[in-house]
Scaffold this motif. Structure first.
Motif, PDB file in Angstrom:
ATOM      1  N   LYS A   1       0.774  -0.986  -0.074  1.00 48.45           N
ATOM      2  CA  LYS A   1       0.048  -0.029  -0.017  1.00 48.45           C
ATOM      3  C   LYS A   1       0.867   1.531   0.016  1.00 48.45           C
ATOM      4  O   LYS A   1       0.407   2.427  -0.177  1.00 48.45           O
ATOM      5  CB  LYS A   1      -0.900  -0.103   1.036  1.00 48.45           C
ATOM      6  N   ILE A   2       2.105   1.149   0.221  1.00 50.31           N
ATOM      7  CA  ILE A   2       3.136   2.239   0.184  1.00 50.31           C
ATOM      8  C   ILE A   2       3.918   2.075  -0.896  1.00 50.31           C
ATOM      9  O   ILE A   2       4.683   1.476  -1.455  1.00 50.31           O
ATOM     10  CB  ILE A   2       3.908   2.105   1.429  1.00 50.31           C
ATOM     11  N   THR A   3       3.616   3.258  -1.783  1.00 46.20           N
ATOM     12  CA  THR A   3       4.100   3.625  -3.231  1.00 46.20           C
ATOM     13  C   THR A   3       4.978   4.593  -3.206  1.00 46.20           C
ATOM     14  O   THR A   3       5.144   5.514  -2.312  1.00 46.20           O
ATOM     15  CB  THR A   3       2.982   3.639  -4.235  1.00 46.20           C
ATOM     16  N   GLN A   4       5.697   4.701  -4.224  1.00 48.71           N
ATOM     17  CA  GLN A   4       6.808   5.928  -4.434  1.00 48.71           C
ATOM     18  C   GLN A   4       5.758   7.133  -4.452  1.00 48.71           C
ATOM     19  O   GLN A   4       6.174   8.329  -3.720  1.00 48.71           O
ATOM     20  CB  GLN A   4       7.438   5.906  -5.964  1.00 48.71           C
ATOM     21  N   SER A   5       4.444   7.162  -4.881  1.00 43.77           N
ATOM     22  CA  SER A   5       3.695   8.185  -4.949  1.00 43.77           C
ATOM     23  C   SER A   5       3.247   8.751  -3.572  1.00 43.77           C
ATOM     24  O   SER A   5       3.162   9.921  -3.080  1.00 43.77           O
ATOM     25  CB  SER A   5       2.316   8.019  -5.763  1.00 43.77           C
TER      26      SER A   5
ATOM     27  N   LYS B   1      11.450   4.027  -1.702  1.00 42.81           N
ATOM     28  CA  LYS B   1      10.840   2.835  -2.000  1.00 42.81           C
ATOM     29  C   LYS B   1      11.412   1.636  -2.431  1.00 42.81           C
ATOM     30  O   LYS B   1      11.659   0.390  -1.791  1.00 42.81           O
ATOM     31  CB  LYS B   1       9.725   2.939  -2.966  1.00 42.81           C
ATOM     32  N   ARG B   2      12.563   1.875  -3.190  1.00 43.68           N
ATOM     33  CA  ARG B   2      13.337   0.751  -3.724  1.00 43.68           C
ATOM     34  C   ARG B   2      14.548   0.392  -2.641  1.00 43.68           C
ATOM     35  O   ARG B   2      14.618  -0.720  -2.447  1.00 43.68           O
ATOM     36  CB  ARG B   2      14.157   1.204  -4.903  1.00 43.68           C
ATOM     37  N   GLU B   3      14.862   1.198  -1.686  1.00 49.70           N
ATOM     38  CA  GLU B   3      15.804   0.784  -0.792  1.00 49.70           C
ATOM     39  C   GLU B   3      14.930   0.078   0.233  1.00 49.70           C
ATOM     40  O   GLU B   3      15.553  -0.779   0.859  1.00 49.70           O
ATOM     41  CB  GLU B   3      16.304   2.250  -0.187  1.00 49.70           C
ATOM     42  N   ILE B   4      13.767   0.629   0.820  1.00 46.65           N
ATOM     43  CA  ILE B   4      12.912  -0.161   1.826  1.00 46.65           C
ATOM     44  C   ILE B   4      12.691  -1.419   1.177  1.00 46.65           C
ATOM     45  O   ILE B   4      12.580  -2.510   1.995  1.00 46.65           O
ATOM     46  CB  ILE B   4      12.182   0.661   2.442  1.00 46.65           C
TER      47      ILE B   4
END
Length: 121
Positions: free
Chosen positions: A40-44, A112-115
Protein backbone atom coordinates in the motif's frame (compact mmCIF):
# COMPACT_ATOMS: atom_id res chain seq x y z
CA UNK A 1 -1.40 3.27 12.93
CA UNK A 2 -2.24 4.70 9.52
CA UNK A 3 -0.25 4.62 6.29
CA UNK A 4 0.79 8.28 6.67
CA UNK A 5 2.17 7.58 10.14
CA UNK A 6 4.16 4.60 8.86
CA UNK A 7 5.54 6.65 5.97
CA UNK A 8 6.52 9.44 8.34
CA UNK A 9 8.48 6.94 10.44
CA UNK A 10 10.12 5.59 7.29
CA UNK A 11 11.20 9.09 6.24
CA UNK A 12 13.17 9.43 9.46
CA UNK A 13 14.78 5.96 9.34
CA UNK A 14 18.30 7.15 8.43
CA UNK A 15 18.21 9.59 11.34
CA UNK A 16 16.88 6.90 13.70
CA UNK A 17 19.54 4.45 12.55
CA UNK A 18 22.32 6.89 13.44
CA UNK A 19 20.74 7.60 16.84
CA UNK A 20 20.05 3.95 17.75
CA UNK A 21 23.19 1.81 17.85
CA UNK A 22 21.28 -1.21 19.15
CA UNK A 23 19.09 -2.05 16.14
CA UNK A 24 19.68 -2.97 12.53
CA UNK A 25 18.04 -1.02 9.73
CA UNK A 26 15.96 -4.14 9.07
CA UNK A 27 14.53 -4.16 12.60
CA UNK A 28 13.93 -0.40 12.56
CA UNK A 29 12.03 -0.73 9.29
CA UNK A 30 10.09 -3.70 10.63
CA UNK A 31 9.14 -1.67 13.72
CA UNK A 32 7.50 1.00 11.53
CA UNK A 33 4.82 -1.51 10.48
CA UNK A 34 5.94 -1.33 6.85
CA UNK A 35 6.18 -5.10 6.43
CA UNK A 36 2.44 -5.44 7.02
CA UNK A 37 1.42 -2.76 4.49
CA UNK A 38 4.31 -2.58 2.02
CA UNK A 39 2.05 -3.06 -1.02
CA UNK A 40 0.00 0.00 0.00
CA UNK A 41 3.04 2.26 0.26
CA UNK A 42 4.13 3.45 -3.14
CA UNK A 43 6.59 5.98 -4.48
CA UNK A 44 3.63 8.36 -4.85
CA UNK A 45 2.45 8.01 -1.26
CA UNK A 46 6.02 8.50 -0.06
CA UNK A 47 6.35 11.61 -2.26
CA UNK A 48 3.17 13.09 -0.82
CA UNK A 49 4.48 12.79 2.74
CA UNK A 50 8.04 13.76 1.79
CA UNK A 51 6.83 17.15 0.57
CA UNK A 52 5.79 17.84 4.19
CA UNK A 53 9.18 16.70 5.54
CA UNK A 54 11.66 17.82 2.87
CA UNK A 55 14.46 17.97 5.47
CA UNK A 56 14.47 14.16 5.30
CA UNK A 57 15.93 14.31 1.80
CA UNK A 58 19.31 15.18 3.32
CA UNK A 59 19.04 12.17 5.65
CA UNK A 60 18.53 9.87 2.65
CA UNK A 61 21.36 11.47 0.66
CA UNK A 62 23.66 10.85 3.64
CA UNK A 63 22.30 7.32 4.06
CA UNK A 64 23.12 6.53 0.45
CA UNK A 65 26.57 8.10 0.66
CA UNK A 66 27.44 6.14 3.82
CA UNK A 67 26.26 2.73 2.64
CA UNK A 68 29.01 0.14 2.80
CA UNK A 69 27.90 -2.38 0.22
CA UNK A 70 29.18 -3.32 -3.20
CA UNK A 71 25.74 -3.47 -4.77
CA UNK A 72 22.31 -1.93 -4.25
CA UNK A 73 20.45 1.33 -4.71
CA UNK A 74 22.05 4.74 -4.45
CA UNK A 75 20.83 8.35 -4.44
CA UNK A 76 23.15 11.28 -5.21
CA UNK A 77 23.06 14.95 -6.08
CA UNK A 78 25.13 15.81 -9.13
CA UNK A 79 27.07 19.04 -9.65
CA UNK A 80 24.44 20.27 -12.12
CA UNK A 81 21.73 20.17 -9.41
CA UNK A 82 20.25 17.00 -10.88
CA UNK A 83 19.49 14.01 -8.69
CA UNK A 84 20.29 10.44 -9.61
CA UNK A 85 18.82 7.18 -8.39
CA UNK A 86 20.63 4.11 -9.59
CA UNK A 87 21.34 0.50 -8.88
CA UNK A 88 24.71 -1.17 -8.91
CA UNK A 89 24.55 -4.91 -9.50
CA UNK A 90 26.82 -7.54 -7.96
CA UNK A 91 29.29 -7.07 -10.84
CA UNK A 92 29.73 -3.43 -9.88
CA UNK A 93 27.91 -2.18 -12.96
CA UNK A 94 24.98 0.24 -13.12
CA UNK A 95 21.96 -1.87 -13.96
CA UNK A 96 19.49 1.01 -13.61
CA UNK A 97 19.99 4.77 -13.70
CA UNK A 98 17.38 7.52 -13.40
CA UNK A 99 18.01 11.28 -13.40
CA UNK A 100 15.64 13.89 -11.94
CA UNK A 101 15.34 17.65 -11.54
CA UNK A 102 13.29 17.19 -8.36
CA UNK A 103 15.07 16.08 -5.20
CA UNK A 104 11.78 14.95 -3.66
CA UNK A 105 10.82 12.83 -6.65
CA UNK A 106 14.24 11.17 -6.78
CA UNK A 107 14.29 10.63 -3.03
CA UNK A 108 10.83 9.05 -2.95
CA UNK A 109 11.84 6.58 -5.65
CA UNK A 110 15.07 5.79 -3.81
CA UNK A 111 13.25 5.30 -0.50
CA UNK A 112 10.75 2.84 -1.94
CA UNK A 113 13.42 0.81 -3.72
CA UNK A 114 15.76 0.89 -0.73
CA UNK A 115 13.15 -0.20 1.81
CA UNK A 116 11.99 -2.96 -0.51
CA UNK A 117 15.53 -4.25 -0.81
CA UNK A 118 15.83 -4.16 3.00
CA UNK A 119 12.49 -5.96 3.43
CA UNK A 120 13.46 -8.63 0.89
CA UNK A 121 16.68 -9.41 2.77
Amino acid sequence: MGIKDIIKQILFLPFEFVQDNNHSIYSLLQNTGYFNVYSKITQSTILQELTNHSNCIEYWLSWSENKRSTDGWYFIKKDNDKYVVGNINSDGQNSKYFEFDSAAQACSIFIKREIESIRAN
